[in-house]
Design a protein around this motif. Structure first.
Motif, PDB file in Angstrom:
ATOM      1  N   TRP A  92     -10.025  53.572   7.339  1.00 25.89           N
ATOM      2  CA  TRP A  92     -11.061  52.543   7.436  1.00 25.89           C
ATOM      3  C   TRP A  92     -12.445  53.160   7.237  1.00 25.89           C
ATOM      4  O   TRP A  92     -12.691  54.290   7.644  1.00 25.89           O
ATOM      5  N   ALA A  93     -13.335  52.429   6.578  1.00 26.79           N
ATOM      6  CA  ALA A  93     -14.744  52.810   6.494  1.00 26.79           C
ATOM      7  C   ALA A  93     -15.546  51.526   6.539  1.00 26.79           C
ATOM      8  O   ALA A  93     -15.034  50.467   6.171  1.00 26.79           O
ATOM      9  N   TRP A  94     -16.781  51.600   7.002  1.00 28.32           N
ATOM     10  CA  TRP A  94     -17.611  50.386   7.035  1.00 28.32           C
ATOM     11  C   TRP A  94     -18.250  50.188   5.664  1.00 28.32           C
ATOM     12  O   TRP A  94     -19.456  50.101   5.516  1.00 28.32           O
ATOM     13  N   ASP A  95     -17.367  50.106   4.675  1.00 27.53           N
ATOM     14  CA  ASP A  95     -17.756  49.887   3.290  1.00 27.53           C
ATOM     15  C   ASP A  95     -18.053  48.393   3.102  1.00 27.53           C
ATOM     16  O   ASP A  95     -17.571  47.548   3.856  1.00 27.53           O
ATOM     17  N   ALA A  96     -18.865  48.048   2.108  1.00 25.66           N
ATOM     18  CA  ALA A  96     -19.322  46.658   1.944  1.00 25.66           C
ATOM     19  C   ALA A  96     -18.170  45.693   1.774  1.00 25.66           C
ATOM     20  O   ALA A  96     -18.117  44.636   2.402  1.00 25.66           O
ATOM     21  N   ARG A  97     -17.202  46.036   0.914  1.00 23.82           N
ATOM     22  CA  ARG A  97     -16.110  45.094   0.673  1.00 23.82           C
ATOM     23  C   ARG A  97     -15.192  44.996   1.879  1.00 23.82           C
ATOM     24  O   ARG A  97     -14.766  43.914   2.264  1.00 23.82           O
ATOM     25  N   MET A  98     -14.873  46.125   2.495  1.00 26.02           N
ATOM     26  CA  MET A  98     -13.974  46.103   3.654  1.00 26.02           C
ATOM     27  C   MET A  98     -14.605  45.339   4.809  1.00 26.02           C
ATOM     28  O   MET A  98     -13.945  44.557   5.488  1.00 26.02           O
ATOM     29  N   THR A  99     -15.898  45.541   5.037  1.00 28.90           N
ATOM     30  CA  THR A  99     -16.583  44.855   6.127  1.00 28.90           C
ATOM     31  C   THR A  99     -16.648  43.347   5.869  1.00 28.90           C
ATOM     32  O   THR A  99     -16.373  42.550   6.770  1.00 28.90           O
ATOM     33  N   SER A 100     -16.965  42.953   4.624  1.00 28.61           N
ATOM     34  CA  SER A 100     -17.058  41.514   4.343  1.00 28.61           C
ATOM     35  C   SER A 100     -15.679  40.856   4.389  1.00 28.61           C
ATOM     36  O   SER A 100     -15.553  39.692   4.768  1.00 28.61           O
ATOM     37  N   GLU A 101     -14.622  41.601   4.059  1.00 34.10           N
ATOM     38  CA  GLU A 101     -13.255  41.056   4.178  1.00 34.10           C
ATOM     39  C   GLU A 101     -12.879  40.881   5.656  1.00 34.10           C
ATOM     40  O   GLU A 101     -12.216  39.905   6.015  1.00 34.10           O
ATOM     41  N   LEU A 102     -13.339  41.826   6.498  1.00 34.52           N
ATOM     42  CA  LEU A 102     -13.095  41.698   7.947  1.00 34.52           C
ATOM     43  C   LEU A 102     -13.827  40.469   8.495  1.00 34.52           C
ATOM     44  O   LEU A 102     -13.292  39.740   9.336  1.00 34.52           O
ATOM     45  N   ILE A 103     -15.047  40.215   7.988  1.00 39.24           N
ATOM     46  CA  ILE A 103     -15.794  39.020   8.399  1.00 39.24           C
ATOM     47  C   ILE A 103     -15.032  37.765   7.982  1.00 39.24           C
ATOM     48  O   ILE A 103     -14.990  36.778   8.718  1.00 39.24           O
ATOM     49  N   LEU A 104     -14.388  37.811   6.809  1.00 36.56           N
ATOM     50  CA  LEU A 104     -13.572  36.674   6.350  1.00 36.56           C
ATOM     51  C   LEU A 104     -12.472  36.360   7.369  1.00 36.56           C
ATOM     52  O   LEU A 104     -12.227  35.196   7.690  1.00 36.56           O
ATOM     53  N   LEU A 105     -11.829  37.414   7.897  1.00 36.84           N
ATOM     54  CA  LEU A 105     -10.791  37.212   8.906  1.00 36.84           C
ATOM     55  C   LEU A 105     -11.379  36.526  10.136  1.00 36.84           C
ATOM     56  O   LEU A 105     -10.790  35.588  10.684  1.00 36.84           O
ATOM     57  N   PHE A 106     -12.572  36.986  10.564  1.00 43.29           N
ATOM     58  CA  PHE A 106     -13.207  36.377  11.743  1.00 43.29           C
ATOM     59  C   PHE A 106     -13.587  34.924  11.469  1.00 43.29           C
ATOM     60  O   PHE A 106     -13.555  34.089  12.382  1.00 43.29           O
ATOM     61  N   LEU A 107     -13.940  34.589  10.226  1.00 41.61           N
ATOM     62  CA  LEU A 107     -14.260  33.195   9.889  1.00 41.61           C
ATOM     63  C   LEU A 107     -13.017  32.309  10.006  1.00 41.61           C
ATOM     64  O   LEU A 107     -13.075  31.211  10.563  1.00 41.61           O
ATOM     65  N   TYR A 108     -11.872  32.804   9.469  1.00 42.29           N
ATOM     66  CA  TYR A 108     -10.623  32.053   9.615  1.00 42.29           C
ATOM     67  C   TYR A 108     -10.295  31.873  11.105  1.00 42.29           C
ATOM     68  O   TYR A 108      -9.944  30.777  11.542  1.00 42.29           O
ATOM     69  N   LEU A 109     -10.377  32.971  11.883  1.00 41.07           N
ATOM     70  CA  LEU A 109     -10.028  32.894  13.298  1.00 41.07           C
ATOM     71  C   LEU A 109     -10.997  31.994  14.047  1.00 41.07           C
ATOM     72  O   LEU A 109     -10.610  31.248  14.946  1.00 41.07           O
ATOM     73  N   GLY A 110     -12.290  32.040  13.657  1.00 40.76           N
ATOM     74  CA  GLY A 110     -13.288  31.174  14.280  1.00 40.76           C
ATOM     75  C   GLY A 110     -12.992  29.710  14.008  1.00 40.76           C
ATOM     76  O   GLY A 110     -13.076  28.869  14.910  1.00 40.76           O
ATOM     77  N   TYR A 111     -12.599  29.403  12.759  1.00 38.96           N
ATOM     78  CA  TYR A 111     -12.230  28.036  12.386  1.00 38.96           C
ATOM     79  C   TYR A 111     -11.064  27.552  13.252  1.00 38.96           C
ATOM     80  O   TYR A 111     -11.099  26.463  13.822  1.00 38.96           O
ATOM     81  N   LEU A 112     -10.026  28.391  13.368  1.00 38.88           N
ATOM     82  CA  LEU A 112      -8.836  28.003  14.135  1.00 38.88           C
ATOM     83  C   LEU A 112      -9.161  27.877  15.626  1.00 38.88           C
ATOM     84  O   LEU A 112      -8.686  26.953  16.294  1.00 38.88           O
ATOM     85  N   ALA A 113      -9.988  28.793  16.141  1.00 41.87           N
ATOM     86  CA  ALA A 113     -10.338  28.761  17.563  1.00 41.87           C
ATOM     87  C   ALA A 113     -11.170  27.519  17.883  1.00 41.87           C
ATOM     88  O   ALA A 113     -10.975  26.877  18.914  1.00 41.87           O
ATOM     89  N   LEU A 114     -12.092  27.160  16.985  1.00 41.22           N
ATOM     90  CA  LEU A 114     -12.931  25.976  17.209  1.00 41.22           C
ATOM     91  C   LEU A 114     -12.074  24.710  17.245  1.00 41.22           C
ATOM     92  O   LEU A 114     -12.282  23.827  18.070  1.00 41.22           O
TER      93      LEU A 114
END
Lengths: 249, 52
Positions: free
Chosen positions: A126-148
């Motif tokens: 893992w590295a806090w690379d731009a693509r990897m970090t933005s893909e991780l944010i995508l996961l949090f958006l999906y989880l946020g949608y489901l949690a809401l």
């Protein structure tokens, strides 16, 4: 001359889409399995090892397909959310609700397979690379949608609130897509481009596209089955679900 | 290519099968879970129909 007019609005009601969704699931499940078998055979058996990476590159066949699906399904989900807000349509909101878990799943697969490829290719999981970090944010958006959705008891209110969240989050998808161009961090550039000649051997490219198509068909099939469950869960009080339940008993 | 060569993936077996295995497990879990959810929704609808 006879013209058969299909009333598309008929299928906008959950009651009439319910049986159609069951048929669509089978139409896509069977080709998905066949495409996956063909793609895996090309990717794992036929394609030769890479000159630089040896066999480690074979992760590409699931990594690229799942990464594409993670972004594409988010746009599909956001599109249904927009439809549900504009037309105040129940079925559109249910479609978005049905797509979200599969989108989240493909995001997890993209991150995991990327990590298992990053270790042999770059020396790190893992590295806090731009693509990897933005893909991780995508996961949090999906989880946020489901949690809401989970947090709001009234389904129609949950539809509206989660739709707004999904639409705001859609800005992240072009960020992921262009991240490799905007920031020069660890992740490599695009593997396949519509405007340039492919940089990879034809057999590898074919395997990758077969796997992407398999993932696409799989997502449609599994989403349709989930949609049927969601329709029954949310329309339980209606007369047609009662009639359906009476008929299948 | 022998079978053991295929599974060793030229020394990258852990990474290749770690990626493919994880994907296979997750997709299997999703298929089983989504079908169980549909069965449960059908049962709940039947129970409600029977109760009315």
């Amino acid at each position: 001359m006879s013209t058969r007019v299909i009333n598309w609005f008929k299928f906008a009601s959950p009651a009439s889409f319910f049986p159609l969704a069951g048929r669509i699931a089978w139409w896509f499940a069977v080709p998905a399995a066949l495409l996956a078998v063909a793609g895996l055979w090309l990717g794992l058996v036929v394609a030769p090892p890479d000159a630089q990476q040896g066999n480690a590159y074979r992760i590409i066949f699931i990594h690229v397909a799942s990464a594409w699906m993670s972004m594409f399904l988010y746009l599909v989900m956001a599109g249904w959310c927009a439809m549900s807000l504009i037309f105040n349509a129940r079925l559109s909101a249910m479609m978005a609700q049905a797509v979200a878990p599969t989108g989240a799943l493909f995001t997890v697969i993209a991150l995991w397979t990327g990590s298992f490829w990053g270790r042999p290719a770059w020396g790190t999981y893992w590295a806090w690379d731009a693509r990897m970090t933005s893909e991780l944010i995508l996961l949090f958006l999906y989880l946020g949608y489901l949690a809401l959705r989970q947090a709001i008891d009234e389904p129609r209110r949950a539809d509206r609130a989660s739709a707004v969240l999904a639409l705001v989050g859609a800005i992240n998808v072009p960020i992921i897509y262009f991240s490799v161009r905007w920031w020069n961090t660890l992740h490599q550039g695009a593997t396949v481009s519509l405007t340039k000649a492919p940089k990879m051997a034809a057999v590898m490219l074919t395997g990758m596209l077969l796997m992407a198509l398999a993932a696409w068909f799989y997502a449609i099939a599994v989403t349709m089955i989930r949609l049927r469950a969601i329709i029954l869960e949310r329309e339980r009080h209606t007369a047609w679900v009662g009639a359906f339940a009476g008929a299948v008993r | 290519m022998s079978l053991s060569e295929f599974f060793s993936m030229g020394g990258y077996g852990f990474y290749v099968w770690g990626a493919y295995g994880f994907t296979a497990v997750l997709l299997t879990v999703e298929i089983v879970a989504v079908r169980a959810r549909l069965r449960a929704a059908k049962r709940a609808a039947q129970a409600q129909e029977a109760g009315e």
